[in-house]
Design a protein around this motif. Structure first.
Motif, PDB file in Angstrom:
ATOM      1  N   THR A  72       1.474  -2.527  -9.368  1.00  0.00           N
ATOM      2  CA  THR A  72       0.942  -0.639  -9.162  1.00  0.00           C
ATOM      3  C   THR A  72       0.179  -0.546  -9.677  1.00  0.00           C
ATOM      4  OG1 THR A  72       2.912  -0.047  -7.514  1.00  0.00           O
ATOM      5  CG2 THR A  72       1.577   1.793  -8.753  1.00  0.00           C
ATOM      6  N   THR A 111      -4.214   0.679  -8.504  1.00  0.00           N
ATOM      7  CA  THR A 111      -4.318   2.120  -8.819  1.00  0.00           C
ATOM      8  C   THR A 111      -4.832   2.874  -9.850  1.00  0.00           C
ATOM      9  OG1 THR A 111      -2.045   2.500  -9.280  1.00  0.00           O
ATOM     10  CG2 THR A 111      -2.343   2.803  -7.381  1.00  0.00           C
ATOM     11  N   TYR A 138      -7.168   1.369  -6.007  1.00  0.00           N
ATOM     12  CA  TYR A 138      -6.523   1.484  -4.525  1.00  0.00           C
ATOM     13  C   TYR A 138      -5.705   3.172  -4.572  1.00  0.00           C
ATOM     14  CZ  TYR A 138      -8.023  -3.072  -3.691  1.00  0.00           C
ATOM     15  OH  TYR A 138      -9.066  -3.716  -3.180  1.00  0.00           O
ATOM     16  N   ARG A 139      -5.464   3.870  -3.517  1.00  0.00           N
ATOM     17  CA  ARG A 139      -4.584   4.782  -3.309  1.00  0.00           C
ATOM     18  C   ARG A 139      -3.763   4.192  -2.545  1.00  0.00           C
ATOM     19  NH1 ARG A 139      -7.252  10.397  -3.358  1.00  0.00           N
ATOM     20  NH2 ARG A 139      -9.317  10.401  -3.901  1.00  0.00           N
ATOM     21  N   ASN A 140      -2.199   4.535  -2.847  1.00  0.00           N
ATOM     22  CA  ASN A 140      -1.149   4.684  -1.728  1.00  0.00           C
ATOM     23  C   ASN A 140      -1.838   5.327  -0.434  1.00  0.00           C
ATOM     24  OD1 ASN A 140       1.751   5.859  -1.858  1.00  0.00           O
ATOM     25  ND2 ASN A 140       1.131   3.561  -0.829  1.00  0.00           N
ATOM     26  N   TYR A 152      -1.625  -0.219   0.141  1.00  0.00           N
ATOM     27  CA  TYR A 152      -2.178   1.070  -0.342  1.00  0.00           C
ATOM     28  C   TYR A 152      -4.325   0.344  -0.500  1.00  0.00           C
ATOM     29  CZ  TYR A 152       0.971   1.156  -4.329  1.00  0.00           C
ATOM     30  OH  TYR A 152       1.816   1.683  -5.375  1.00  0.00           O
TER      31      TYR A 152
END
Length: 415
Positions: free
Chosen positions: A149, A153, A158-160, A384
């Motif tokens: 994670t 991120t 990256y975005r969830n 993600y």
């Protein structure tokens, strides 16, 4: 595609060479995929190298795919690997299909972690995906994998976009589910399955545009529907009655328009034929933790929590239920029939020990999918996304800014 890292440790990131890298990748995978051990010496790893071995088995289904390795320049040792592919998906937001670049199977040798190798592999794979005009890059990891994670991120932006749950059912417990005498389970032909999926799955937040190709893959064992015998489903057999005419489109439309009050459908993917999972030496309870990315092995065993019998000390596989959909007030009973049917199918398949499925947290089936709660385990999974190509930079057009996409179709090829 070459990159060097550090002043004293040079690593080359290059494309996998089938002729020279099979042995090195096999050794790396084995070292990386021990996800835990107890004081009795138990270990678990994914065995993709059985027989002739095929480290590309998870990405060969896609026309555009690539595997990269990280190689120490000094001694030629492979210390990292990553896989990637490109596919098209549709969304409920309409418009053109999205070209998705998927990152799968990142591995870094335990002795070479925290040196930036994982990040370099990700960057190299992203470069390839962008050069092949992917609109987004995409990956999945379990919720408790904090290292992953953080990498994706904090370092890769990256975005969830979605939260999912993986359900794992050992076959010996699924067999306890009695297939109701009131329920009928029928196998669809390919055209019928495609027709139903095209009609029903397009309402999902994210759906597969090549479901027809997936259903035709040799690892897809078929698609079935379950419904109550008291409810006639005339459209299922209209083609048989009218086999002398060529009006297949109308026949397939009948399948949708004549569906009963309560019904469910599911397809089954035979992961046993792709790779095996291996447990070594233990007759104690398994309590393992996740350490690697986006792989079925990582997701299955931390949650099994059952004594290992001798048969599990040999490599074994699983069946994956995908394309789950259902409607009606009695859907829960029909989902039980799906698990019961799959368990009986698995019982006759060599080396198959568990059944797995995965659903988004907002999928309407979530409240119906658990047929035997005491023996079924759940694992939280996260998707993600990062926008990398596209004519517009507006947040309004960015899937990553659409909020939680919790009702999605899981691709069995990625699992």
């Amino acid at each position: 595609m070459v990159d060097s890292m550090g002043d004293h440790k040079l690593v080359v990131v290059r494309e996998f060479d089938d002729g020279r890298d099979i042995g090195g990748v096999g050794k790396l995978e084995k070292n990386c995929e021990i996800i835990g051990s107890n004081n009795k010496g138990t270990s678990i790893f994914t065995n993709m190298m059985m027989g002739e071995g095929d480290p590309l088995c998870r990405i060969r289904f896609y026309p555009l795919h690539l595997m990269l390795v990280a190689e120490q320049r000094e001694n030629g040792e492979l210390v990292g690997v990553i896989r990637g592919c490109i596919k098209h998906v549709g969304t409920k937001f309409g418009g053109t299909h999205v070209k998705l670049g998927c990152i799968l199977g990142l591995r870094v040798s335990p002795r070479h972690r925290r040196m930036g190798i994982g990040l370099k592999l990700v960057r190299a794979m992203e470069e390839w995906l962008i050069n092949n005009e992917a609109h987004y890059t995409f990956l999945a990891t379990e919720k408790n994998n904090f290292a992953s994670t953080n990498l994706f991120t904090a370092k890769c932006n990256y975005r969830n976009i979605s939260s999912l749950v993986i359900f794992v059912q050992p076959i010996r417990y699924a067999m306890e589910l009695v297939l109701s005498q009131d329920v009928k389970v029928e196998k669809l032909n390919i055209d019928q399955a495609i027709s139903l999926y095209d009609n029903k799955l397009r309402a999902k937040d994210i759906y597969l545009t090549d479901i027809d190709a997936i259903l035709k893959e040799k690892l897809s064992l078929g698609t079935w529907v379950s419904y109550f015998k008291q409810d006639e489903w005339r459209g299922l057999h209209s083609k048989e009655k009218d086999n002398n005419n060529n009006n297949n489109n109308n026949n397939n439309e009948d399948i949708v328009s004549t569906s009963p009050r309560s019904w469910a459908m599911f397809s089954i993917w035979n992961s046993c034929e792709a790779y095996k999972i291996h447990i070594k030496k233990s007759h104690y309870l398994l309590k393992f933790f996740h350490r690697t990315l986006s792989h079925a092995r990582d997701k299955i065993f931390p949650c099994l929590g059952i004594p290992i019998c001798d048969s599990l000390e040999k490599p074994f596989g699983f069946l994956f239920l995908y394309g789950l959909h259902g409607e009606g007030e009695r859907l829960g009973e029909l989902m039980k029939s799906a698990w019961s049917f799959a368990s009986r199918l698995a019982e006759n398949m060599k080396d198959c020990k568990v059944i797995i499925t995965e659903l988004g947290v907002s999928d309407p089936l979530m409240e119906h999918v658990v047929p035997h709660e005491s023996s079924m385990s759940r694992i939280d999974d996260l998707w993600y996304l990062k926008k990398v190509n596209g004519s517009s930079t507006s947040d309004e057009d960015d899937l990553g800014m659409m909020g939680e996409l919790g009702n999605v179709v899981v691709d069995p090829r990625d699992f």
